[in-house]
Design a protein around this motif. Structure first.
Motif, short mmCIF file in Angstrom:
data_model
loop_
_atom_site.label_atom_id
_atom_site.label_comp_id
_atom_site.label_asym_id
_atom_site.label_seq_id
_atom_site.Cartn_x
_atom_site.Cartn_y
_atom_site.Cartn_z
N ASN A 94 0.82 -1.22 0.00
CA ASN A 94 0.00 0.00 0.00
C ASN A 94 0.85 1.27 0.00
O ASN A 94 0.52 2.26 0.66
CB ASN A 94 -0.98 0.00 1.18
CG ASN A 94 -1.96 -1.14 1.08
OD1 ASN A 94 -2.46 -1.44 -0.01
ND2 ASN A 94 -2.23 -1.80 2.20
N ILE A 95 1.96 1.23 -0.74
CA ILE A 95 2.81 2.40 -0.89
C ILE A 95 2.63 2.89 -2.32
O ILE A 95 2.88 2.15 -3.28
CB ILE A 95 4.29 2.05 -0.63
CG1 ILE A 95 4.47 1.59 0.83
CG2 ILE A 95 5.19 3.24 -0.94
CD1 ILE A 95 5.84 1.02 1.14
N THR A 96 2.17 4.12 -2.45
CA THR A 96 1.99 4.68 -3.79
C THR A 96 3.32 5.20 -4.32
O THR A 96 4.26 5.44 -3.55
CB THR A 96 0.97 5.84 -3.77
OG1 THR A 96 1.55 6.93 -3.02
CG2 THR A 96 -0.35 5.42 -3.16
N GLN A 97 3.37 5.40 -5.62
CA GLN A 97 4.59 5.92 -6.23
C GLN A 97 4.90 7.32 -5.70
O GLN A 97 6.06 7.66 -5.45
CB GLN A 97 4.46 5.92 -7.75
CG GLN A 97 5.77 6.10 -8.46
CD GLN A 97 5.69 5.72 -9.92
OE1 GLN A 97 4.63 5.44 -10.44
NE2 GLN A 97 6.82 5.72 -10.59
N GLN A 98 3.86 8.11 -5.50
CA GLN A 98 4.05 9.46 -4.96
C GLN A 98 4.63 9.39 -3.55
O GLN A 98 5.53 10.15 -3.20
CB GLN A 98 2.73 10.21 -4.95
CG GLN A 98 2.85 11.65 -4.52
CD GLN A 98 1.53 12.39 -4.60
OE1 GLN A 98 0.50 11.81 -4.94
NE2 GLN A 98 1.55 13.66 -4.26
N GLU A 99 4.13 8.47 -2.72
CA GLU A 99 4.67 8.30 -1.37
C GLU A 99 6.13 7.86 -1.43
O GLU A 99 6.96 8.34 -0.66
CB GLU A 99 3.86 7.26 -0.59
CG GLU A 99 2.51 7.72 -0.15
CD GLU A 99 1.69 6.60 0.47
OE1 GLU A 99 0.99 6.90 1.45
OE2 GLU A 99 1.76 5.44 -0.01
N PHE A 100 6.41 6.92 -2.34
CA PHE A 100 7.77 6.40 -2.42
C PHE A 100 8.78 7.51 -2.69
O PHE A 100 9.85 7.55 -2.09
CB PHE A 100 7.89 5.32 -3.51
CG PHE A 100 9.25 4.70 -3.56
CD1 PHE A 100 9.57 3.64 -2.73
CD2 PHE A 100 10.23 5.20 -4.41
CE1 PHE A 100 10.83 3.08 -2.75
CE2 PHE A 100 11.49 4.65 -4.43
CZ PHE A 100 11.80 3.59 -3.61
N PHE A 101 8.43 8.43 -3.57
CA PHE A 101 9.36 9.50 -3.91
C PHE A 101 9.46 10.57 -2.83
O PHE A 101 10.27 11.49 -2.95
CB PHE A 101 9.06 10.06 -5.29
CG PHE A 101 9.49 9.12 -6.38
CD1 PHE A 101 10.84 8.93 -6.64
CD2 PHE A 101 8.56 8.37 -7.07
CE1 PHE A 101 11.26 8.03 -7.61
CE2 PHE A 101 8.97 7.46 -8.04
CZ PHE A 101 10.32 7.29 -8.31
N ARG A 153 15.11 -1.10 3.15
CA ARG A 153 14.05 -0.14 3.43
C ARG A 153 12.87 -0.81 4.14
O ARG A 153 12.48 -1.92 3.79
CB ARG A 153 13.57 0.45 2.10
CG ARG A 153 12.61 1.61 2.24
CD ARG A 153 12.18 2.15 0.88
NE ARG A 153 13.26 2.58 0.02
CZ ARG A 153 13.86 3.77 0.08
NH1 ARG A 153 13.49 4.64 0.99
NH2 ARG A 153 14.82 4.07 -0.76
N ILE A 154 12.31 -0.14 5.13
CA ILE A 154 11.09 -0.62 5.79
C ILE A 154 9.92 -0.38 4.83
O ILE A 154 9.76 0.71 4.30
CB ILE A 154 10.85 0.11 7.12
CG1 ILE A 154 11.97 -0.18 8.11
CG2 ILE A 154 9.48 -0.27 7.70
CD1 ILE A 154 11.90 0.62 9.40
N VAL A 155 9.13 -1.45 4.60
CA VAL A 155 7.98 -1.32 3.70
C VAL A 155 6.65 -1.56 4.41
O VAL A 155 5.59 -1.29 3.85
CB VAL A 155 8.09 -2.25 2.47
CG1 VAL A 155 9.27 -1.83 1.61
CG2 VAL A 155 8.19 -3.70 2.87
N GLY A 156 6.70 -2.07 5.63
CA GLY A 156 5.45 -2.31 6.36
C GLY A 156 5.71 -2.94 7.71
O GLY A 156 6.84 -3.00 8.19
#
Length: 169
Positions: free
Chosen positions: A65-72, A118-121
Motif C-alpha cells: 500500500n505504498i503509492t509511487q508518490q509516497e515512495f518518492f 528499506r522498511i515497507v510495512g
C-alpha cells in the motif's frame, strides 16, 4: 600549556605547510579510529547492489500500500549505490516508519554482516523490509518478520562514492 595546545590546533587546521597537512591527516585518522571503537556502524559503506535503482521496478511496493508518490517522498528515493557511505545513527525502533532505510545485522547466510534495506510495512510488532533492487523481502534473513532488536540504526546522510576508499583498503 593551553597556549601551546591552541598553537598546535591552529597549526593543524590552518597551517600552510606540509607538516600541518600531515598533522591534519593524523588527526582525521585518530578521529576515525575513535569512532570505530565507540560506534563502528556510524560510517557504513554500501557493498552490495540491493538498494541500487538500475531498471528500478516500483510495482512491488504496491502490495504494501505504498503509492509511487509516497515512495518518492521517502529518504533516498533514487537508491543507494555500491561505494556510498551512509551515516547511521541509533534510533528507538518505535520511531521507524515505512520508507526509512535501516541498517540491520544479518543472521543466517549473512551472519554478522550489516545490511541496508528499506522498511515497507509491519507484521504485528515486527517490520517488513526489503532492498529496493530485490524482488521482495529475503525470507531466510527474516525480512518478512524483522525483530526490532536486529535493527542497528537509521540512515540519515548519504556521501556518494567516498566509501570506495574503505572498500579498496
Amino acid at each position: 600549556m593551553i597556549k601551546k595546545i591552541k598553537k598546535i590546533i591552529v597549526r593543524i587546521f590552518f597551517g600552510d605547510d606540509y607538516l600541518s597537512d600531515i598533522l591534519f591527516l593524523i588527526f582525521i585518522f585518530i578521529v576515525y579510529f575513535i569512532i570505530q571503537l565507540v560506534y563502528p556502524p556510524l560510517f557504513s559503506v554500501i557493498v552490495s547492489p540491493s538498494m541500487e535503482h538500475h531498471n528500478f521496478n516500483f510495482q512491488k511496493y504496491e502490495q504494501y500500500n505504498i503509492t509511487q508518490q509516497e515512495f518518492f517522498q521517502f529518504p533516498y528515493p533514487n537508491g543507494l549505490y555500491v561505494g556510498d557511505i551512509i551515516i547511521i545513527l541509533p534510533i528507538d525502533t518505535q520511531y521507524l516508519k515505512p520508507g526509512d532505510v535501516i541498517l540491520y545485522t544479518g543472521t543466517s547466510l549473512y551472519k554478522g554482516v550489516y545490511i541496508f534495506h528499506r522498511i515497507v510495512g509491519y507484521n504485528n510488532s515486527n517490520f517488513i523490509i526489503m532492498g529496493d533492487n530485490n524482488p521482495g523481502p529475503i525470507i531466510f534473513e527474516g525480512e518478512n518478520n524483522m525483530n526490532p532488536n536486529r535493527i542497528i540504526g537509521i540512515g540519515i546522510l548519504r556521501i556518494p562514492l567516498l566509501g570506495y576508499i574503505k572498500l579498496l583498503i
